[in-house]
Design an enzyme around this catalytic site. Sequence first.
Site, mmCIF file in Angstrom:
data_model
loop_
_atom_site.group_PDB
_atom_site.id
_atom_site.type_symbol
_atom_site.label_atom_id
_atom_site.label_comp_id
_atom_site.label_asym_id
_atom_site.label_seq_id
_atom_site.Cartn_x
_atom_site.Cartn_y
_atom_site.Cartn_z
ATOM 1 N N ASP A 144 0.839 -1.195 0.000
ATOM 2 C CA ASP A 144 0.000 0.000 0.000
ATOM 3 C C ASP A 144 0.876 1.248 0.000
ATOM 4 O O ASP A 144 1.800 1.364 0.802
ATOM 5 C CB ASP A 144 -0.923 -0.004 1.223
ATOM 6 C CG ASP A 144 -2.069 0.995 1.067
ATOM 7 O OD1 ASP A 144 -2.489 1.249 -0.076
ATOM 8 O OD2 ASP A 144 -2.541 1.518 2.095
ATOM 9 N N HIS A 151 -3.513 13.959 1.287
ATOM 10 C CA HIS A 151 -3.711 13.059 2.426
ATOM 11 C C HIS A 151 -2.488 13.072 3.338
ATOM 12 O O HIS A 151 -2.611 13.178 4.559
ATOM 13 C CB HIS A 151 -3.985 11.640 1.918
ATOM 14 C CG HIS A 151 -4.043 10.607 3.006
ATOM 15 N ND1 HIS A 151 -5.078 10.536 3.922
ATOM 16 C CD2 HIS A 151 -3.181 9.601 3.341
ATOM 17 C CE1 HIS A 151 -4.856 9.532 4.773
ATOM 18 N NE2 HIS A 151 -3.715 8.950 4.447
ATOM 19 N N ARG A 160 2.200 15.476 13.329
ATOM 20 C CA ARG A 160 3.460 16.234 13.428
ATOM 21 C C ARG A 160 3.203 17.646 12.929
ATOM 22 O O ARG A 160 3.628 18.015 11.839
ATOM 23 C CB ARG A 160 4.555 15.588 12.559
ATOM 24 C CG ARG A 160 5.007 14.204 12.972
ATOM 25 C CD ARG A 160 6.054 13.668 11.984
ATOM 26 N NE ARG A 160 5.556 13.662 10.610
ATOM 27 C CZ ARG A 160 4.877 12.661 10.065
ATOM 28 N NH1 ARG A 160 4.650 11.564 10.751
ATOM 29 N NH2 ARG A 160 4.440 12.744 8.824
ATOM 30 N N GLU A 216 -10.246 3.963 4.377
ATOM 31 C CA GLU A 216 -9.452 4.795 3.473
ATOM 32 C C GLU A 216 -9.917 4.510 2.050
ATOM 33 O O GLU A 216 -9.900 3.359 1.610
ATOM 34 C CB GLU A 216 -7.950 4.509 3.626
ATOM 35 C CG GLU A 216 -7.394 5.017 4.945
ATOM 36 C CD GLU A 216 -5.869 4.893 5.067
ATOM 37 O OE1 GLU A 216 -5.260 4.134 4.280
ATOM 38 O OE2 GLU A 216 -5.301 5.561 5.955
ATOM 39 N N GLU A 218 -9.330 4.208 -1.583
ATOM 40 C CA GLU A 218 -8.124 4.015 -2.391
ATOM 41 C C GLU A 218 -8.469 3.340 -3.711
ATOM 42 O O GLU A 218 -9.550 2.785 -3.883
ATOM 43 C CB GLU A 218 -7.097 3.133 -1.651
ATOM 44 C CG GLU A 218 -6.669 3.709 -0.314
ATOM 45 C CD GLU A 218 -5.393 3.088 0.242
ATOM 46 O OE1 GLU A 218 -4.632 2.472 -0.538
ATOM 47 O OE2 GLU A 218 -5.165 3.233 1.458
ATOM 48 N N ASP A 250 -8.852 0.528 2.559
ATOM 49 C CA ASP A 250 -7.793 0.154 3.504
ATOM 50 C C ASP A 250 -8.283 0.500 4.920
ATOM 51 O O ASP A 250 -7.950 1.544 5.471
ATOM 52 C CB ASP A 250 -6.515 0.917 3.148
ATOM 53 C CG ASP A 250 -5.377 0.638 4.117
ATOM 54 O OD1 ASP A 250 -5.410 -0.412 4.785
ATOM 55 O OD2 ASP A 250 -4.460 1.477 4.207
ATOM 56 N N ARG A 254 -7.120 3.780 13.838
ATOM 57 C CA ARG A 254 -6.213 4.911 14.071
ATOM 58 C C ARG A 254 -5.552 4.880 15.440
ATOM 59 O O ARG A 254 -4.413 5.350 15.602
ATOM 60 C CB ARG A 254 -6.974 6.226 13.895
ATOM 61 C CG ARG A 254 -7.623 6.413 12.538
ATOM 62 C CD ARG A 254 -6.600 6.386 11.430
ATOM 63 N NE ARG A 254 -7.229 6.609 10.120
ATOM 64 C CZ ARG A 254 -6.612 6.418 8.966
ATOM 65 N NH1 ARG A 254 -5.364 5.970 8.940
ATOM 66 N NH2 ARG A 254 -7.225 6.627 7.841
ATOM 67 N N GLN A 257 -2.893 2.260 15.276
ATOM 68 C CA GLN A 257 -1.857 2.802 14.381
ATOM 69 C C GLN A 257 -0.964 3.802 15.110
ATOM 70 O O GLN A 257 0.261 3.762 14.995
ATOM 71 C CB GLN A 257 -2.540 3.483 13.186
ATOM 72 C CG GLN A 257 -1.581 4.007 12.126
ATOM 73 C CD GLN A 257 -2.327 4.604 10.916
ATOM 74 O OE1 GLN A 257 -3.565 4.647 10.884
ATOM 75 N NE2 GLN A 257 -1.573 5.063 9.933
ATOM 76 N N LYS A 270 -3.672 -2.091 10.261
ATOM 77 C CA LYS A 270 -4.118 -2.199 8.876
ATOM 78 C C LYS A 270 -4.387 -3.641 8.451
ATOM 79 O O LYS A 270 -5.156 -3.874 7.531
ATOM 80 C CB LYS A 270 -3.034 -1.645 7.943
ATOM 81 C CG LYS A 270 -2.610 -0.221 8.220
ATOM 82 C CD LYS A 270 -3.516 0.742 7.517
ATOM 83 C CE LYS A 270 -2.933 2.145 7.505
ATOM 84 N NZ LYS A 270 -3.783 3.059 6.731
ATOM 85 N N THR A 274 -8.640 -5.630 4.357
ATOM 86 C CA THR A 274 -8.620 -4.685 3.240
ATOM 87 C C THR A 274 -9.681 -5.173 2.265
ATOM 88 O O THR A 274 -9.649 -6.340 1.866
ATOM 89 C CB THR A 274 -7.249 -4.683 2.530
ATOM 90 O OG1 THR A 274 -6.228 -4.419 3.498
ATOM 91 C CG2 THR A 274 -7.190 -3.643 1.435
ATOM 92 N N GLU A 391 -9.614 12.476 8.330
ATOM 93 C CA GLU A 391 -9.478 13.809 7.750
ATOM 94 C C GLU A 391 -10.806 14.573 7.730
ATOM 95 O O GLU A 391 -10.848 15.757 8.052
ATOM 96 C CB GLU A 391 -8.948 13.701 6.312
ATOM 97 C CG GLU A 391 -7.536 13.172 6.208
ATOM 98 C CD GLU A 391 -7.233 12.713 4.795
ATOM 99 O OE1 GLU A 391 -6.767 13.515 3.989
ATOM 100 O OE2 GLU A 391 -7.490 11.521 4.486
HETATM 101 MN MN MN Z 1 -3.812 3.144 3.027
#
Ligand code: MN
Length: 448
Positions: A144, A151, A160, A216, A218, A250, A254, A257, A270, A274, A391
């Site tokens: 991936d 993103h 960050r 996600e 994708e 995906d 969070r 993660q 993850k 999927t 997001e």
């Molecule tokens: Mn992904």
Amino acid sequence: MSYHEINSTHSPDLRSWVDSANAPGADFPIQNLPFGVFSRKGANEIPRICIAIGDHVLDLAACAHSGLLDSLGEAMVDACEEMQLNRLMSLGAKSWSELRSRLSVLLREDNGELRDDAGLRAHALVSMTDVDMHMPAAIGDYTDFYASIHHATNVGSMFRPDNPLLPNYKYLPVGYHGRASSVVVSGAPVRRPLGQVAANDSGPPVFGPSRLLDYELEVGFFIGPGNELGEPIRIHAAADHIFGLCLLNDWSARDIQRWEYQPLGPFLAKSFATSISPWVVTMQALAPFRIPAFARPEGDPQPLAHLYSETDQQRGGIDLQLEVWLSSERMRAEAISPQMLSRGNFRDMYWTLAQMVAHHTSNGCNLRPGDLLGSGTVSGAENASRGSLLELAWRGSEPLALITGETRSFLEDGDEVILRGYCSGNAARRIGFGECRGIVKPAPAVRQ
Ligand code: MN
């Protein structure tokens, strides 16, 4: 090379004797012809390769068996009688193009070979309501990427704030090795994962169900012919190694993660699931929708030579509209239609498919037919085009309002996520990707 060019199979005037394929909004007109693997519902039969035409599937094994594909040669006939697409994928672009041309002719309104053979038609043409779709290929490896700069910047700025985009981002398509064993086809339920989550970055963690489950949006792409170990695929040749595209979700936990991702990247956040759509839309079907690669803003570095090709810059983008829809348990109970959460376009990706293939193999790593590569979350510059809940609800600080009055910062049990995609415009017939669906099921009990 003809495989990437527009030919008679793309003509917007073509019509099929399968009436439903001619409906203006159909996902699967005769110009599309995506590949999948099906079996008849309740028939307990071996899965077979098919293409989608209108609201039906055409059984390619039955076509091959009856001699309709004999002109394409033995290797193609054998590939069409397989249970998955890997062998067909391995045959390469010239063979795919010949098969597409033949299927296009067979399904044209003025061709009687299959249309007028009532016995074969009854056997080979099956309504989509009567079939189960299976995994299109045996996926040996799944990788991936992280190819949307929007993103990467959004997520980077949450985790960050001072340093959202790391220095490598504009030089290479960042990726991680995903888990092939847990790739499932649309419709398979997805169980909320258990894992270690921590209230802050220094811990300590507790073990329990993820509370920050996300999707996600994708695009997945399947590798056709692979490369020998130690022999990189050059950027100029990369396009010929890609068979086609699907929708890919995906699923991402969070909270898991955040606690696990440093220093080696995503792992259990993850690998629990999927989801992919059952239909693989070929690169040739997408030819009318190829556009220039993403225009790098002034001041961004040019790709290094091994990731740069003039052709790829001119044709490496794809004008592919993508949507995320949500149906909560309550929406279904109240017979309310799914609600659209976001809409984006694949043209906004910073890296092209060819660049991802070239980068992946640049160290000599081998790809094999049926390997699956994911693009990374497709987010655009606009808020409405953000491809994940992380997001859209900005890490829970701006919960989304649903039409039922419910709100969402992350997914709840019973939520169904539906991805849709289509290409339209460019004086071509609209083609669709169908759907990629998955319902969130409750986590297993925690055992001590
Ligand atoms: Mn992904």
